[in-house]
Scaffold this motif. Structure first.
Motif, PDB file in Angstrom:
ATOM      1  N   ALA A  49       0.901  -1.444   0.158  1.00 30.25           N
ATOM      2  CA  ALA A  49      -0.030  -0.020  -0.145  1.00 30.25           C
ATOM      3  C   ALA A  49       0.895   0.988  -0.116  1.00 30.25           C
ATOM      4  CB  ALA A  49      -0.937  -0.089   1.245  1.00 30.25           C
ATOM      5  N   MET A  50       2.169   1.192  -0.138  1.00 31.51           N
ATOM      6  CA  MET A  50       3.122   2.211   0.048  1.00 31.51           C
ATOM      7  C   MET A  50       4.314   1.993  -0.545  1.00 31.51           C
ATOM      8  SD  MET A  50       3.753   2.045   3.981  1.00 31.51           S
ATOM      9  CE  MET A  50       2.278   1.557   4.602  1.00 31.51           C
ATOM     10  N   VAL A  51       5.041   3.139  -0.683  1.00 27.18           N
ATOM     11  CA  VAL A  51       6.452   3.207  -1.489  1.00 27.18           C
ATOM     12  C   VAL A  51       7.324   3.851  -0.445  1.00 27.18           C
ATOM     13  CG1 VAL A  51       7.798   3.741  -3.286  1.00 27.18           C
ATOM     14  CG2 VAL A  51       5.649   3.099  -3.735  1.00 27.18           C
ATOM     15  N   PRO A  52       8.111   3.135   0.619  1.00 22.40           N
ATOM     16  CA  PRO A  52       9.117   3.765   1.417  1.00 22.40           C
ATOM     17  C   PRO A  52      10.450   3.901   0.577  1.00 22.40           C
ATOM     18  CG  PRO A  52       8.373   1.475   2.070  1.00 22.40           C
ATOM     19  CD  PRO A  52       7.757   1.584   0.765  1.00 22.40           C
ATOM     20  N   VAL A  53      10.960   5.070   0.865  1.00 19.77           N
ATOM     21  CA  VAL A  53      12.095   5.582  -0.004  1.00 19.77           C
ATOM     22  C   VAL A  53      13.147   5.956   1.044  1.00 19.77           C
ATOM     23  CG1 VAL A  53      13.126   7.156  -1.491  1.00 19.77           C
ATOM     24  CG2 VAL A  53      10.702   6.241  -1.819  1.00 19.77           C
ATOM     25  N   ARG A  54      14.417   5.692   0.878  1.00 16.94           N
ATOM     26  CA  ARG A  54      15.640   6.123   1.993  1.00 16.94           C
ATOM     27  C   ARG A  54      16.903   6.256   1.240  1.00 16.94           C
ATOM     28  NH1 ARG A  54      17.237   0.699   5.359  1.00 16.94           N
ATOM     29  NH2 ARG A  54      18.627  -0.142   3.449  1.00 16.94           N
ATOM     30  N   ASP A  55      17.850   7.077   1.891  1.00 19.48           N
ATOM     31  CA  ASP A  55      19.220   7.419   1.581  1.00 19.48           C
ATOM     32  C   ASP A  55      19.911   6.280   2.099  1.00 19.48           C
ATOM     33  OD1 ASP A  55      21.862   8.043   1.114  1.00 19.48           O
ATOM     34  OD2 ASP A  55      21.353  10.188   1.942  1.00 19.48           O
ATOM     35  N   SER A  56      20.638   5.576   0.883  1.00 21.89           N
ATOM     36  CA  SER A  56      21.187   4.269   1.136  1.00 21.89           C
ATOM     37  C   SER A  56      22.530   4.583   1.824  1.00 21.89           C
ATOM     38  CB  SER A  56      21.798   3.588  -0.371  1.00 21.89           C
ATOM     39  OG  SER A  56      22.506   4.295  -0.898  1.00 21.89           O
ATOM     40  N   LEU A 111      22.451   6.378   4.292  1.00 23.53           N
ATOM     41  CA  LEU A 111      22.204   6.689   5.710  1.00 23.53           C
ATOM     42  C   LEU A 111      20.942   5.923   6.264  1.00 23.53           C
ATOM     43  CD1 LEU A 111      22.242  10.622   5.688  1.00 23.53           C
ATOM     44  CD2 LEU A 111      23.902   9.050   6.761  1.00 23.53           C
ATOM     45  N   SER A 112      20.900   4.697   5.959  1.00 22.30           N
ATOM     46  CA  SER A 112      19.934   3.678   6.259  1.00 22.30           C
ATOM     47  C   SER A 112      19.318   3.613   7.689  1.00 22.30           C
ATOM     48  CB  SER A 112      20.223   2.077   5.949  1.00 22.30           C
ATOM     49  OG  SER A 112      21.417   1.911   7.096  1.00 22.30           O
ATOM     50  N   ALA A 113      19.811   4.628   8.681  1.00 16.11           N
ATOM     51  CA  ALA A 113      19.163   4.536   9.823  1.00 16.11           C
ATOM     52  C   ALA A 113      18.299   5.877   9.893  1.00 16.11           C
ATOM     53  CB  ALA A 113      20.059   4.279  11.016  1.00 16.11           C
ATOM     54  N   SER A 114      18.488   6.591   8.918  1.00 13.71           N
ATOM     55  CA  SER A 114      17.829   7.724   8.887  1.00 13.71           C
ATOM     56  C   SER A 114      16.244   7.659   8.632  1.00 13.71           C
ATOM     57  CB  SER A 114      18.490   8.646   7.853  1.00 13.71           C
ATOM     58  OG  SER A 114      18.237   8.473   6.468  1.00 13.71           O
ATOM     59  N   PRO A 115      15.658   8.717   8.898  1.00 13.67           N
ATOM     60  CA  PRO A 115      14.016   8.470   8.682  1.00 13.67           C
ATOM     61  C   PRO A 115      13.901   8.180   6.831  1.00 13.67           C
ATOM     62  CG  PRO A 115      14.592  10.436   9.626  1.00 13.67           C
ATOM     63  CD  PRO A 115      15.741   9.868   9.211  1.00 13.67           C
ATOM     64  N   THR A 116      12.601   7.589   6.923  1.00 13.37           N
ATOM     65  CA  THR A 116      12.274   6.808   5.511  1.00 13.37           C
ATOM     66  C   THR A 116      11.009   7.623   5.168  1.00 13.37           C
ATOM     67  OG1 THR A 116      12.814   4.537   6.255  1.00 13.37           O
ATOM     68  CG2 THR A 116      11.159   4.808   4.416  1.00 13.37           C
ATOM     69  N   LEU A 117      11.087   7.998   3.998  1.00 16.04           N
ATOM     70  CA  LEU A 117      10.037   8.815   3.259  1.00 16.04           C
ATOM     71  C   LEU A 117       9.068   7.842   2.622  1.00 16.04           C
ATOM     72  CD1 LEU A 117      12.248  11.405   1.046  1.00 16.04           C
ATOM     73  CD2 LEU A 117      10.595  11.736   3.281  1.00 16.04           C
ATOM     74  N   VAL A 118       7.818   7.971   3.047  1.00 12.01           N
ATOM     75  CA  VAL A 118       6.765   7.054   2.614  1.00 12.01           C
ATOM     76  C   VAL A 118       5.672   7.727   1.356  1.00 12.01           C
ATOM     77  CG1 VAL A 118       5.090   5.524   3.160  1.00 12.01           C
ATOM     78  CG2 VAL A 118       6.875   5.863   4.592  1.00 12.01           C
ATOM     79  N   PHE A 119       5.772   7.068   0.448  1.00 12.60           N
ATOM     80  CA  PHE A 119       4.818   7.926  -0.654  1.00 12.60           C
ATOM     81  C   PHE A 119       3.432   7.052  -0.775  1.00 12.60           C
ATOM     82  CE2 PHE A 119       8.755   9.708  -1.538  1.00 12.60           C
ATOM     83  CZ  PHE A 119       8.640  10.895  -1.807  1.00 12.60           C
ATOM     84  N   SER A 120       2.671   7.412  -1.342  1.00  7.89           N
ATOM     85  CA  SER A 120       1.183   6.391  -1.853  1.00  7.89           C
ATOM     86  C   SER A 120       2.031   6.240  -3.170  1.00  7.89           C
ATOM     87  CB  SER A 120       0.023   7.395  -1.902  1.00  7.89           C
ATOM     88  OG  SER A 120       0.222   8.286  -2.860  1.00  7.89           O
ATOM     89  N   HIS A 121       1.374   5.070  -3.693  1.00  4.88           N
ATOM     90  CA  HIS A 121       1.730   4.693  -5.166  1.00  4.88           C
ATOM     91  C   HIS A 121       1.596   5.817  -6.224  1.00  4.88           C
ATOM     92  CE1 HIS A 121       3.068   0.354  -4.615  1.00  4.88           C
ATOM     93  NE2 HIS A 121       2.137   0.398  -3.706  1.00  4.88           N
ATOM     94  N   ALA A 122       0.453   6.606  -6.073  1.00  4.23           N
ATOM     95  CA  ALA A 122       0.194   7.563  -6.917  1.00  4.23           C
ATOM     96  C   ALA A 122       1.223   8.891  -6.546  1.00  4.23           C
ATOM     97  CB  ALA A 122      -1.370   8.033  -6.632  1.00  4.23           C
ATOM     98  N   GLY A 123       1.156   9.071  -5.419  1.00  2.00           N
ATOM     99  CA  GLY A 123       2.147  10.326  -5.077  1.00  2.00           C
ATOM    100  C   GLY A 123       3.878   9.737  -5.696  1.00  2.00           C
ATOM    101  N   TRP A 124       4.085   8.564  -5.503  1.00  2.00           N
ATOM    102  CA  TRP A 124       5.464   8.215  -6.077  1.00  2.00           C
ATOM    103  C   TRP A 124       5.450   8.308  -7.595  1.00  2.00           C
ATOM    104  CZ3 TRP A 124      10.113   7.802  -4.656  1.00  2.00           C
ATOM    105  CH2 TRP A 124      11.149   7.277  -5.470  1.00  2.00           C
ATOM    106  N   ALA A 125       4.474   7.810  -8.182  1.00  2.00           N
ATOM    107  CA  ALA A 125       4.436   7.911  -9.850  1.00  2.00           C
ATOM    108  C   ALA A 125       4.431   9.427 -10.145  1.00  2.00           C
ATOM    109  CB  ALA A 125       3.156   7.434 -10.117  1.00  2.00           C
TER     110      ALA A 125
END
Length: 63
Positions: A30-37, A39-53
């Motif tokens: 139901a979501m697309v998590p994105v992070r900086d590789s 800084l893997s312990a840093s906060p994760t951005l989470v998008f809806s599929h429509a938002g990511w597209a």
């Protein structure tokens, strides 16, 4: 979302010298998590599929 159980994939557009690396996880339907590789312990951005597209589409448009 429990990011600890996510499987991450590095963007095919990331460069090979360790900079500008983005990781995305397909582990959550139901979501697309994105992070900086870097800084893997840093906060994760989470998008809806429509938002990511929409974000990816906007980034492909010429400035």
């Amino acid at each position: 979302m429990n990011a600890a159980r996510a499987i991450w994939f590095k963007s095919s557009h990331s460069n090979g010298d360790g900079g500008d690396c983005l990781e995305v996880s397909p582990s959550f339907p139901a979501m697309v998590p994105v992070r900086d590789s870097k800084l893997s312990a840093s906060p994760t951005l989470v998008f809806s599929h429509a938002g990511w597209a929409a974000l990816v589409s906007a980034m492909k448009e010429p400035a």
